[in-house]
Design a protein around this motif. Structure first.
Motif, short mmCIF file in Angstrom:
data_model
loop_
_atom_site.label_atom_id
_atom_site.label_comp_id
_atom_site.label_asym_id
_atom_site.label_seq_id
_atom_site.Cartn_x
_atom_site.Cartn_y
_atom_site.Cartn_z
N LYS A 1 0.83 -1.21 0.00
CA LYS A 1 0.00 0.00 0.00
C LYS A 1 0.87 1.26 0.00
CE LYS A 1 -2.07 0.75 3.89
NZ LYS A 1 -3.06 0.63 4.97
N LYS A 2 0.37 2.28 -0.68
CA LYS A 2 1.08 3.55 -0.71
C LYS A 2 0.75 4.36 0.55
CE LYS A 2 1.86 7.56 -3.71
NZ LYS A 2 1.49 8.21 -4.98
N TYR A 3 1.81 4.74 1.28
CA TYR A 3 1.67 5.63 2.44
C TYR A 3 3.02 6.31 2.64
CZ TYR A 3 4.01 1.98 5.22
OH TYR A 3 4.91 1.06 5.70
N PRO A 4 3.07 7.41 3.40
CA PRO A 4 4.30 8.22 3.45
C PRO A 4 5.56 7.47 3.79
CG PRO A 4 2.47 9.41 4.44
CD PRO A 4 1.96 8.03 4.14
N GLU A 5 5.48 6.50 4.71
CA GLU A 5 6.70 5.81 5.15
C GLU A 5 6.97 4.52 4.37
OE1 GLU A 5 4.20 6.58 7.35
OE2 GLU A 5 5.07 8.51 7.94
N SER A 6 6.22 4.25 3.34
CA SER A 6 6.36 2.99 2.61
C SER A 6 7.75 2.86 1.98
CB SER A 6 5.31 2.88 1.51
OG SER A 6 5.51 1.73 0.72
N ASP A 7 8.32 1.65 2.09
CA ASP A 7 9.59 1.38 1.43
C ASP A 7 9.43 0.30 0.36
OD1 ASP A 7 9.11 -0.81 3.01
OD2 ASP A 7 11.11 -0.87 3.93
N CYS A 8 8.17 0.03 -0.04
CA CYS A 8 7.92 -0.97 -1.07
C CYS A 8 8.29 -0.41 -2.45
CB CYS A 8 6.46 -1.40 -1.08
SG CYS A 8 6.01 -2.47 0.31
N ASP A 9 8.72 -1.28 -3.35
CA ASP A 9 9.10 -0.88 -4.70
C ASP A 9 7.89 -0.56 -5.57
OD1 ASP A 9 12.02 -1.47 -4.39
OD2 ASP A 9 11.23 -3.49 -4.05
N ILE A 10 6.81 -1.32 -5.37
CA ILE A 10 5.57 -1.12 -6.13
C ILE A 10 4.48 -0.75 -5.13
CG2 ILE A 10 3.91 -2.14 -7.73
CD1 ILE A 10 6.06 -4.24 -8.41
N THR A 11 3.90 0.43 -5.27
CA THR A 11 2.85 0.86 -4.33
C THR A 11 1.59 1.21 -5.10
OG1 THR A 11 3.64 3.15 -4.39
CG2 THR A 11 4.50 1.72 -2.64
N VAL A 12 0.44 1.00 -4.45
CA VAL A 12 -0.86 1.29 -5.06
C VAL A 12 -1.73 2.03 -4.07
CG1 VAL A 12 -0.83 -0.67 -6.66
CG2 VAL A 12 -1.74 -0.98 -4.36
N GLU A 13 -2.67 2.79 -4.62
CA GLU A 13 -3.65 3.52 -3.80
C GLU A 13 -4.78 2.57 -3.44
OE1 GLU A 13 -3.59 6.56 -2.71
OE2 GLU A 13 -2.16 7.69 -3.94
N SER A 14 -4.71 1.97 -2.27
CA SER A 14 -5.76 1.03 -1.85
C SER A 14 -5.65 0.76 -0.36
CB SER A 14 -5.65 -0.28 -2.62
OG SER A 14 -6.57 -1.22 -2.12
N GLN A 15 -6.80 0.83 0.32
CA GLN A 15 -6.83 0.57 1.75
C GLN A 15 -6.93 -0.92 2.07
OE1 GLN A 15 -6.28 2.90 4.17
NE2 GLN A 15 -5.81 4.14 2.36
N ILE A 16 -7.20 -1.75 1.07
CA ILE A 16 -7.29 -3.19 1.34
C ILE A 16 -5.99 -3.92 1.02
CG2 ILE A 16 -9.78 -3.17 0.94
CD1 ILE A 16 -9.25 -4.67 -1.69
N VAL A 17 -5.00 -3.19 0.52
CA VAL A 17 -3.67 -3.76 0.28
C VAL A 17 -2.85 -3.55 1.55
CG1 VAL A 17 -1.53 -3.54 -1.04
CG2 VAL A 17 -3.74 -3.43 -2.21
N SER A 18 -2.17 -4.59 2.00
CA SER A 18 -1.35 -4.48 3.22
C SER A 18 -0.12 -3.61 2.95
CB SER A 18 -0.90 -5.87 3.67
OG SER A 18 -2.03 -6.69 3.98
N ARG A 19 0.48 -3.13 4.04
CA ARG A 19 1.65 -2.27 3.90
C ARG A 19 2.79 -2.99 3.18
NH1 ARG A 19 2.47 1.82 8.97
NH2 ARG A 19 0.37 2.74 8.91
N ARG A 20 2.95 -4.25 3.47
CA ARG A 20 3.92 -5.10 2.75
C ARG A 20 3.16 -6.36 2.35
NH1 ARG A 20 9.29 -4.23 2.58
NH2 ARG A 20 10.69 -5.92 1.97
N HIS A 21 2.53 -6.28 1.21
CA HIS A 21 1.55 -7.29 0.81
C HIS A 21 2.19 -8.55 0.22
CE1 HIS A 21 -2.84 -7.84 -0.04
NE2 HIS A 21 -2.34 -8.79 -0.84
N GLY A 22 3.19 -8.35 -0.64
CA GLY A 22 3.82 -9.49 -1.30
C GLY A 22 5.11 -9.07 -1.97
N GLU A 23 5.68 -10.00 -2.73
CA GLU A 23 6.95 -9.72 -3.40
C GLU A 23 7.02 -10.47 -4.73
OE1 GLU A 23 11.80 -9.85 -2.61
OE2 GLU A 23 10.41 -10.55 -1.07
N PHE A 24 7.58 -9.78 -5.73
CA PHE A 24 7.88 -10.40 -7.01
C PHE A 24 9.37 -10.77 -6.99
CE2 PHE A 24 4.19 -7.79 -7.71
CZ PHE A 24 3.40 -8.55 -8.54
N VAL A 25 9.64 -12.06 -7.15
CA VAL A 25 11.01 -12.58 -7.00
C VAL A 25 11.52 -13.03 -8.36
CG1 VAL A 25 12.46 -14.31 -5.88
CG2 VAL A 25 10.51 -13.32 -4.65
#
Length: 376
Positions: A41-65
């Motif tokens: 999920k997209k939020y100010p402190e996010s360090d994820c590489d891919i972020t989306v505007e959605s409240q049902i996506v977890s802060r660190r939802h998954g990973e593409f390996v």
């Protein structure tokens, strides 16, 4: 003789792996995949590489390996609250034994949504994994403004006109009825699939469903249909043969064959006489099924042979041709055989032949007689 290991030359993919992402804004954006990438999920402190505007996506939802050994991608769901669905099935999460990896194939559809996929959450997220989309892929939007039928195909009079030569002139139709929104396959030559599954005749479709017509992808997004300009595109060929037994002595000639071929790849198959080269080629053409599968652009050739047979073919070493005919006339004869006159007019076939002649660089030879050309 069994072929236990297949080696092949694979140049860089014509189209790198990418994600097409559609979130609550319903505006498609393409994200190129490079190495391992986290998703959340997209939020100010996010360090994820891919972020989306959605409240049902977890802060660190998954990973593409990324697996560099075979240039493939895997996806992991990090025990997210709402999970990840791939092609309509919720993925298993990881446990004390480690992560549950899912290997992604061209066209796989990932969704973060509630369990009732036919009734998407307002902030659900749709992602399509692709090796077919161009970096500069053009996406069009068709607004659904009335209850009038939406016709789809190559013909000029369609509401959604496709430039894809593999689409029929009148390929499909979407109607709003008392039983919901229905998608009809208008007896097209190459068929229609929804969320990766071919349809027969008609079926209900819902918001966030992904429709595939030949090389064109259409996404239902609220009051809009988002679709790409797939003129002349093609994706990946996946060959997975567990065993192929030939009739002569019921001999197992091929086993454990695994490889992928992208658009533009040249694969050299080497082997002695009787090693199974011809048997392998015939299996890929659908001439003699194997225990395994051959997948082209995400569709199983064996399961959809009738609709896909015109997308795959063989140029033999020696041809039986009328040597007094021209190159153009010869190709028009082939077009008459391969392209159903119900869906392709004479002008369509002529256009297709002209495109092929130009693509292989023999424009200056199209009026030459076959007998005056070299074997090559």
């Amino acid at each position: 003789m069994n072929i236990q290991k297949t080696q092949y030359f694979r140049p860089a993919a014509v189209h790198p792996a990418s994600l097409l992402i559609v979130d609550k804004e319903q505006t498609p954006r393409q994200f190129l995949l490079k190495g391992n990438l986290t998703f959340g999920k997209k939020y100010p402190e996010s360090d994820c590489d891919i972020t989306v505007e959605s409240q049902i996506v977890s802060r660190r939802h998954g990973e593409f390996v990324y697996d560099g050994q075979d240039d493939s991608y895997y996806y992991i769901d990090y025990n997210s609250a709402n999970g990840t669905y791939v092609n309509g099935v919720r993925l298993e999460t990881f446990n004390e034994r480690g992560f549950k990896f899912y290997k992604l194939s061209d066209g796989d559809i990932l969704r973060v949504d509630r369990s009732a996929l036919n009734d998407p959450h307002p902030e659900s997220v749709l992602m399509i994994f692709s090796r077919s989309f161009d970096v500069n892929e053009k996406w069009n939007v068709y607004n659904i403004e009335s209850r009038q039928p939406i016709t789809i195909g190559r013909g000029e009079n369609n509401a959604i006109k496709l430039g894809d030569m593999m689409a029929s002139r009148e390929h499909a139709e979407i109607r709003q009825t008392n039983r919901g929104v229905l998608l009809f396959d208008k007896k097209s030559q190459n068929g229609v699939s929804v969320n990766g599954w071919p349809i027969k005749g008609k079926r209900n479709i819902f918001d966030h469903d992904v429709i595939k017509i030949a090389n064109t992808v259409l996404i239902m997004a609220g009051s809009r249909i988002i679709y790409n300009d797939a003129n002349g595109q093609s994706g990946c060929l996946l060959v997975s043969i567990d065993r192929k037994t030939v009739n002569f002595g019921k001999k197992t000639l091929l086993s454990d064959i695994r490889f992928e071929v992208d658009k533009g790849d040249f694969v050299l198959i080497l082997g002695g006489s009787g090693a199974g080269k011809t048997t392998l080629v015939k299996a890929i053409l659908g001439d003699g099924k194997t225990e395994g599968k051959v997948v082209l652009d995400g569709q199983n050739l064996y399961a959809n042979f009738k609709s896909m047979k015109s997308q795959i073919g063989l140029v033999p070493q020696f041809l039986t041709l009328r040597t007094s005919d021209t190159v153009f006339a010869t190709l028009m004869d082939v077009a008459d055989i391969k392209l159903d006159k119900k869906y392709y007019s004479k002008a369509d076939k002529r256009q297709r032949v002209e495109e092929i002649i130009h693509k292989v660089g023999v424009d200056l030879l199209k009026d030459s007689l076959i007998k005056n050309l070299s074997g090559g």
